[in-house]
Design an enzyme around this catalytic site. Sequence first.
Site, mmCIF file in Angstrom:
data_model
loop_
_atom_site.group_PDB
_atom_site.id
_atom_site.type_symbol
_atom_site.label_atom_id
_atom_site.label_comp_id
_atom_site.label_asym_id
_atom_site.label_seq_id
_atom_site.Cartn_x
_atom_site.Cartn_y
_atom_site.Cartn_z
ATOM 1 C CG ASP A 271 -6.988 -0.008 -0.118
ATOM 2 O OD1 ASP A 271 -6.759 0.710 -1.111
ATOM 3 O OD2 ASP A 271 -6.743 -1.229 -0.107
ATOM 4 C CD GLU B 111 -2.720 -7.367 4.685
ATOM 5 O OE1 GLU B 111 -2.912 -8.187 3.768
ATOM 6 O OE2 GLU B 111 -1.749 -6.594 4.703
ATOM 7 C CG HIS C 138 -4.214 -8.046 0.557
ATOM 8 N ND1 HIS C 138 -3.187 -7.302 1.112
ATOM 9 C CD2 HIS C 138 -4.224 -7.706 -0.761
ATOM 10 C CE1 HIS C 138 -2.640 -6.560 0.186
ATOM 11 N NE2 HIS C 138 -3.234 -6.780 -0.956
ATOM 12 C CG ASN D 246 -1.442 -11.118 1.801
ATOM 13 O OD1 ASN D 246 -2.223 -10.725 0.926
ATOM 14 N ND2 ASN D 246 -1.115 -10.375 2.840
HETATM 15 P P1 PGA Z 1 -0.565 -5.084 -6.746
HETATM 16 O O1 PGA Z 1 -1.489 -5.093 -5.464
HETATM 17 O O2 PGA Z 1 -1.452 -4.791 -7.896
HETATM 18 O O3 PGA Z 1 0.429 -3.977 -6.506
HETATM 19 O O4 PGA Z 1 0.064 -6.417 -6.837
HETATM 20 C C1 PGA Z 1 -2.691 -5.783 -5.542
HETATM 21 C C2 PGA Z 1 -3.364 -5.758 -4.198
HETATM 22 O O5 PGA Z 1 -2.648 -5.752 -3.192
HETATM 23 O O6 PGA Z 1 -4.590 -5.753 -4.146
#
Ligand code: PGA
Length: 246
Positions: free
Chosen positions: A65, A141, A136, A134
């Site tokens: 992304d 999301e 995702h 969450n």
């Molecule tokens: P993070 O993000 O490693 O900063 O916790 C993980 C993600 O959102 O896939």
Amino acid sequence: MIIQRFDDEDALASALATRVRECLLANPTLVLGLPTGRTPLAFYRELRERHADIPWSGVRAFNLDEFVGIDKTHPGAYHAYMCRELFDHVSIDPANIHIPNGRAEDLKAECRRYEAAIAAAGGIDLQILGIGTNGHIGFNEPADGLCAHTHIAELEQKSRESNAQLFGGDWQAVPERAISMGMATILGARSVVLVATGRKKADAVYGLVEGLITPQLPASFLQVHPRVTVMLDAQAAIRLKPDTTR
Ligand code: PGA
């Protein structure tokens, strides 16, 4: 689903780097899907340290992304993150680095172009993923429905907050939209490795491993994929029974 547990994030990062190295030795033109965020930092450090020992020249890399509306050189851009953490330190061919262009004039066309580029490369061989608190994956999301292919995603406040560090600590400075691979793009990878560390991820990991498949926890769709490894540190695994192997 194979669950692997590690004492800490360094042990996990080392094992993941070893796996990537083995995949690259077996297939020097591997198509590798790559994540950003805090979780993979130790893994990228490990890859930098072992760069001379890993055949990077043929690898084709596709990032999950990128934020919409900021230049790729902006310190908060995932493009800049990838250069900082990995690409500037290994012998990957710049032509083989693929990250969505969040400043494309026609964002929908950019999504189609990105999806087509993955297909033209023959699809992703090994997709490495983090997981949001969450649930995702990429920026897919939680929602009533999920997008199959690369698309423009509206980010939840939680996701913007977890990226605030890249934007001077101000979550409201984090862009509201990103271009993200979709669920079919991710699930189309031949192998998937999901990495999670820290207590904050334990609930999402529990849902991913033990919960029902639901678009409210997009990572749960990995349960239908035939080749998924979930690599966890002790804190991220804390809600799983000690003998959980799937
Ligand atoms: P993070 O993000 O490693 O900063 O916790 C993980 C993600 O959102 O896939």
